[in-house]
Motif scaffolding. Structure first.
Motif, mmCIF file in Angstrom:
data_model
loop_
_atom_site.group_PDB
_atom_site.id
_atom_site.type_symbol
_atom_site.label_atom_id
_atom_site.label_comp_id
_atom_site.label_asym_id
_atom_site.label_seq_id
_atom_site.Cartn_x
_atom_site.Cartn_y
_atom_site.Cartn_z
ATOM 1 N N MET A 5 0.841 -1.176 0.000
ATOM 2 C CA MET A 5 0.000 0.000 0.000
ATOM 3 C C MET A 5 0.889 1.244 0.000
ATOM 4 O O MET A 5 1.860 1.325 0.736
ATOM 5 N N ILE A 6 0.561 2.184 -0.812
ATOM 6 C CA ILE A 6 1.324 3.410 -0.944
ATOM 7 C C ILE A 6 1.031 4.318 0.248
ATOM 8 O O ILE A 6 -0.122 4.500 0.630
ATOM 9 N N HIS A 7 2.080 4.868 0.828
ATOM 10 C CA HIS A 7 1.910 5.850 1.897
ATOM 11 C C HIS A 7 1.301 7.101 1.289
ATOM 12 O O HIS A 7 1.628 7.480 0.169
ATOM 13 N N ARG A 8 0.409 7.758 2.011
ATOM 14 C CA ARG A 8 -0.316 8.875 1.410
ATOM 15 C C ARG A 8 0.592 10.051 1.073
ATOM 16 O O ARG A 8 0.265 10.876 0.234
ATOM 17 N N ASN A 9 1.756 10.171 1.714
ATOM 18 C CA ASN A 9 2.688 11.250 1.413
ATOM 19 C C ASN A 9 3.824 10.794 0.501
ATOM 20 O O ASN A 9 4.782 11.534 0.305
ATOM 21 N N ALA A 10 3.743 9.605 -0.038
ATOM 22 C CA ALA A 10 4.810 9.089 -0.893
ATOM 23 C C ALA A 10 4.883 9.908 -2.177
ATOM 24 O O ALA A 10 3.856 10.161 -2.817
ATOM 25 N N PRO A 11 6.075 10.333 -2.560
ATOM 26 C CA PRO A 11 6.174 11.153 -3.768
ATOM 27 C C PRO A 11 6.000 10.355 -5.052
ATOM 28 O O PRO A 11 5.636 10.917 -6.076
ATOM 29 N N LEU A 12 6.248 9.050 -4.998
ATOM 30 C CA LEU A 12 6.163 8.248 -6.209
ATOM 31 C C LEU A 12 5.260 7.036 -6.022
ATOM 32 O O LEU A 12 5.346 6.335 -5.030
ATOM 33 N N THR A 13 4.417 6.802 -6.999
ATOM 34 C CA THR A 13 3.647 5.565 -7.072
ATOM 35 C C THR A 13 4.470 4.587 -7.903
ATOM 36 O O THR A 13 5.482 4.976 -8.493
ATOM 37 N N PRO A 14 4.068 3.313 -7.983
ATOM 38 C CA PRO A 14 4.824 2.394 -8.842
ATOM 39 C C PRO A 14 4.957 2.882 -10.291
ATOM 40 O O PRO A 14 5.999 2.694 -10.917
ATOM 41 N N THR A 15 3.940 3.556 -10.809
ATOM 42 C CA THR A 15 4.025 4.089 -12.170
ATOM 43 C C THR A 15 5.063 5.204 -12.247
ATOM 44 O O THR A 15 5.860 5.264 -13.187
#
Length: 138
Positions: free
Chosen positions: A1-11
């Motif tokens: 699950m992506i952290h909501r403040n993560a600057p990058l998604t897998p894409t």
């Protein structure tokens, strides 16, 4: 699950890695473009080189192995003593030769409820319910 403040998604990670690896962008320029540190950009570019697009997914932070984990024999002993004698983690720890916190974790891992919530005679968990008024179910 992506952290909501993560600057990058897998894409976004894949786009960054392709810019660095496939298109030959300088690492610092790509990091600046995607607003991440150069070490983060290097990490994603390295994973892309090793694993390809599949390496852009989130990984578990769980350790791959636990060399000091309590052995299965000791865990079985603690669980068996709990069922047979109905004693708490402090007494179990003394009898099994482990720390009290370890005995407690073993009991939790095996889904054994605290003694306070068990029936003294049977050892089964007590299931209570409350109603708004007496005789409500009748």
């Amino acid at each position: 699950m992506i952290h909501r403040n993560a600057p990058l998604t897998p894409t976004g990670r894949l786009r960054l890695a392709r810019c660095v690896v496939d298109e030959g962008w300088p690492l610092r320029r790509a990091a600046e473009r995607f607003q991440v540190s150069h070490t983060t950009a290097a990490r994603w570019a390295g994973r892309y080189e090793l694993h390809g697009p599949a390496g852009m997914k989130d990984r578990s932070s769980r350790p791959h192995h636990q060399p000091r984990r309590t052995s299965a024999a000791v865990e079985d002993q603690v669980v068996r003593m709990r069922r047979d004698h109905r004693i708490g983690p402090l007494r179990l720890a003394v009898r099994a030769g482990v720390a009290a916190s370890t005995a407690h974790r073993i009991l939790q891992r095996h889904g054994m409820p605290p003694l306070a919530s068990c029936d003294r005679a049977t050892g089964e968990p007590v299931r209570r319910y409350e109603r708004a008024r007496p005789g409500e179910l009748v």
